[in-house]
Design an enzyme around this catalytic site. Structure first.
Site, PDB file in Angstrom:
ATOM      1  N   ASP A   1      -2.994  15.610  62.929  1.00 38.42           N
ATOM      2  CA  ASP A   1      -2.651  16.110  61.602  1.00 38.42           C
ATOM      3  C   ASP A   1      -3.454  17.361  61.263  1.00 38.42           C
ATOM      4  OD1 ASP A   1      -1.379  16.170  59.142  1.00 38.42           O
ATOM      5  OD2 ASP A   1      -1.916  14.118  58.601  1.00 38.42           O
TER       6      ASP A   1
ATOM      7  N   ASP B   1       6.302  14.429  54.747  1.00 42.80           N
ATOM      8  CA  ASP B   1       5.658  13.291  54.092  1.00 42.80           C
ATOM      9  C   ASP B   1       6.575  12.605  53.086  1.00 42.80           C
ATOM     10  OD1 ASP B   1       3.306  13.413  55.483  1.00 42.80           O
ATOM     11  OD2 ASP B   1       2.146  14.396  53.911  1.00 42.80           O
TER      12      ASP B   1
END
Length: 735
Positions: A476, A546
């Site tokens: 990430d 997301d």
């Protein structure tokens, strides 16, 4: 196929359905003559308009400014009279700007060639060939090689530029784009992709106007907000009809993609590294390579463009052993627990997940340092044994005993001010000396352009992976880059920082997949902020967004699938009300939308309702049944809710056209509304197909038998269900 016409000094690059022509004219200028539908075997050098104003080669010197102001240069340069967007700008040590390229030599080769430190397409000598066209500027002592790669079976041309300093003094490359081409405007539109966190890659389309229009990123990554893609297309082009020119950038940092309409109604399209805050000091004897740009031409609409991009990336960019294999169906604990978990909670999730056929547990953020929120411990990649009781190996072993694989989350490029690493090495954070660096998400970015920093970050990750049977990593990057300063760069090389940062990311990920060749790597950046083809060279999938809401995902996944294969899109089923937008959608619809991606779950399975829980084994079965078709088939967009309609619909069609899977989502319902007829193209016109609704009551949704021609011209019926957000799967099979 690449050929050179010695008589007319021209090059021709042919793909199955397109032709790209380059002309050497007017004393050595390299001109762009043509790009579009495949041509006959003719001399088309006249298309470069070498005599537009009646200038002979000798007269160009007298009217050079006028000549350069219209001439379609194959790699336009800065400072000498072409006032349109340039692709290459260079300064000498005295600060003088200007570069002029004249043809020097060329060679035509079989196969592809890699790029040092950069992702690059690959193919064997039977499926690709390349042209290396070298030009020179003798005043600066530069050689510039334009590299074109052409594929035998794909309508794609891959371009890059190599700049070599053959002189005795350093020069400063202030702009080094990877591709440019000119053409007449013919009432074209332009498509770009825009968004923000949780709503990435929404399609934007408008008519081309005078001046420049396009997209850029200055955030150190390809970004949520813009995307390294641009297309120009006929005003009346749609998914199945019309001419489309698409350009995509195999790069994960700052970029620019522009189309400019000039005073003569000509268009210039450029793609490459964003020149803002970029300046590369090229020492004598050194070379700079630009990343690759991919050009695709389709004369059968956007679906044709998508197929070319998808085939190129699946076959010639993604290297992972997973690229042609089913991905493990995973469950990630992030939206299930956020930071509030321990070994017992994770094992509870794993046991219940195993019962329903889920194959992997992924432990997300919060397992290291003393991290119980997002304000500490990044950089301290040491297991928190107050949470992970008995240690990481114990947890992984227990998950494996249950029958699940294990994956883990990292954010290797980041450092928290509240961390042992920052207290020991505050200078490792990117910062401008004397200026307080800005934080985002309570974190700084590590200066991985410095070897000692990236070696530390890499080894911290590798040590964890060596400690247990970890088969998946989610990498990430939750913030973008500001306050650019590096103690590893001198004043006259500080403009190299952003590009060196991207090269450092690539180096770390190359080490990772080399040291752990069986690892499934999924890239992520706050969702989809680094969803670009550069990352495909290292990971076969990227977390798409997301926002896991099924309806929000329709526009996100449509824009993503415009360029990228469905198999690359990280897509999960999550709970409702959705954590990002609060919407409530049927569990079945959430599953169908996620099936057109890598497929998995982002929820606490121990807290699901019995009704929703009962659907998971069936969704797992559907994924296993159809994943190969979704992963390897041709994507076809049928209807788009983002265009203002009330349904969204797409298909995956087998390469041999024997079967197809159609996903139909009724986003908005209306009273007293008629049946929809869904048309699907590209099946065998004279073959008979059975159209069935495998997830529905066969008494209410009986199968029908129709020819491919009828399916394309008339379509098959789908009745409207009561209520919003309803969805159907339709399976079409040749009989």
């Amino acid at each position: 196929m690449i050929s050179f016409d010695k008589v007319n000094n021209s090059f021709r690059l042919d793909t199955p359905n397109s032709t790209y022509c380059i002309s050497i004219c007017n004393g050595g200028y390299i001109g762009h003559a043509y790009y579009g539908s495949k041509l006959g075997n003719d001399d088309v050098t006249y298309l470069a308009r070498p005599k537009e104003y009646g200038f002979s080669d000798s007269e160009i010197f007298r009217e050079k400014g006028s000549f350069l102001d219209y001439f379609p240069q194959e790699l336009p340069t800065d400072g000498l009279g072409d006032y349109r967007e340039s692709a290459l700008a260079v300064s000498d040590e005295q600060g003088h700007n200007g570069i002029e390229l004249k043809y020097k030599s060329h060679k035509i080769c079989k196969g592809t060639a890699g790029l040092p430190g950069l992702p690059a397409v690959f193919a064997d000598e039977n499926t690709a060939s390349r042209l290396e066209l070298t030009a020179s500027d003798n005043i600066l002592g530069l050689e510039v090689t334009l590299i074109y790669t052409v594929f035998e079976n794909i309508d794609a041309i891959v371009r890059s530029v190599r700049i070599t300093n053959c002189g005795k003094k350093a020069v400063f490359v202030r702009k080094a784009l990877s591709a440019a081409f000119d053409m007449d405007d013919q009432n074209f539109d332009v498509i770009t992709l825009h968004g923000s966190w949780a709503r990435e890659r929404h399609i934007e389309r408008h008519s081309i106007h005078m001046g420049k229009q396009g997209v850029v990123s200055m955030r150190g990554e390809s970004s949520h907000q813009e995307h390294p893609f641009i297309a120009i297309l006929d005003h009346n082009a749609d998914y199945n009809n019309g001419r489309v020119y698409g350009v995509n950038f195999i790069y994960s940092g700052n970029f620019v993609a522009d189309v400019q309409k000039s005073q003569f109604d000509s268009l210039r399209l450029v793609m490459g590294i964003n020149p803002e805050n970029f300046c590369w000091k090229l020492e004598a004897g050194r070379t700079f390579d630009t990343p690759q740009a991919v050009l695709v031409y389709s004369d059968c609409g956007l679906n044709g463009m998508s197929r070319a991009f998808h085939d190129l990336y699946r076959e010639h960019l993604i290297r992972s052993p997973y690229k042609k294999s089913p991905r493990p169906i995973l469950i990630n604990n992030w939206e299930a627990t956020y930071f509030n978990f321990d070994t017992d909670k994770l094992l509870d999730i794993a046991r219940e997940a195993k019962k329903d056929g889920i194959e992997m547990l992924v432990m997300d953020d919060g397992w290291f340092g003393h991290r119980s929120s997002d304000d500490s411990s990044l950089g301290d990649w040491i297991v928190n044994e107050e949470k992970i009781k008995g240690g990481l190996k114990h947890l992984v072993d227990e998950v494996n005993k249950i029958g699940l694989k294990f994956g883990i989350w990292f954010e290797p490029e980041m450092i928290s001010p509240d961390s042992d690493l920052f207290r020991a090495h505050p200078d490792w954070a990117i910062q401008i000396p004397g200026r307080e660096p800005g934080m985002s998400r309570q974190q700084y970015v590590l200066d991985i352009t410095r070897k000692e920093v990236r070696d530390y970050a890499y080894e911290a990750v590798a040590k964890i992976l060596r400690s247990a049977n970890i088969e998946y990593v989610k990498w990430d990057m939750n913030r973008q880059i500001t306050d650019v300063g590096s103690l590893g760069l001198k004043a006259d090389t500080m403009g190299e920082f952003y590009h060196r940062y991207v090269l450092a990311v690539y180096e770390m990920q190359e080490r990772l997949i080399t040291d752990f060749p069986k690892l499934l790597l999924e890239n992520c950046s706050g969702g989809g902020a680094r969803f670009d083809p550069g990352m495909f060279f290292y990971s076969p999938q990227i977390w798409c967004s997301d926002d896991t809401d099924a309806i929000e995902r329709l526009a996100i996944q449509e824009g993503t699938a415009l360029i990228y294969p469905l198999s690359t899109m990280g897509a999960h089923v999550s709970v409702c009300p959705n954590h990002a937008c609060g919407r409530v959608t049927p569990f079945k619809t959430r599953g169908y939308v996620a099936l057109s991606g890598t497929f998995g779950y982002e929820l606490d399975i121990t807290k699901l309702s019995a009704e929703d829980r009962a659907l998971i084994p069936h969704q797992v079965e559907l994924y296993k049944k159809y994943s190969a078709l979704v992963r390897e088939g041709d994507y076809q967009r049928i209807a788009s809710w983002s265009d203002g309609g009330d349904i969204d619909c797409w298909a995956s069609i087998a390469k041999d056209k024997s079967k197809a899977l159609v996903t139909f989502v009724q986003v908005m319902n209306h009273p007293n509304y008629k049946t929809r007829f869904v048309k699907i193209q590209d099946l065998k016109a004279d073959s008979k197909y059975r159209v069935s609704f495998p997830d529905e009551d066969q008494n209410n949704w009986p199968s029908v038998e129709l020819t491919g021609r009828t399916l394309a011209k008339a379509g098959f019926p789908v009745r409207r269900d009561w209520g919003d957000f309803q969805a159907k799967l339709i399976y079409i099979e040749e009989i």
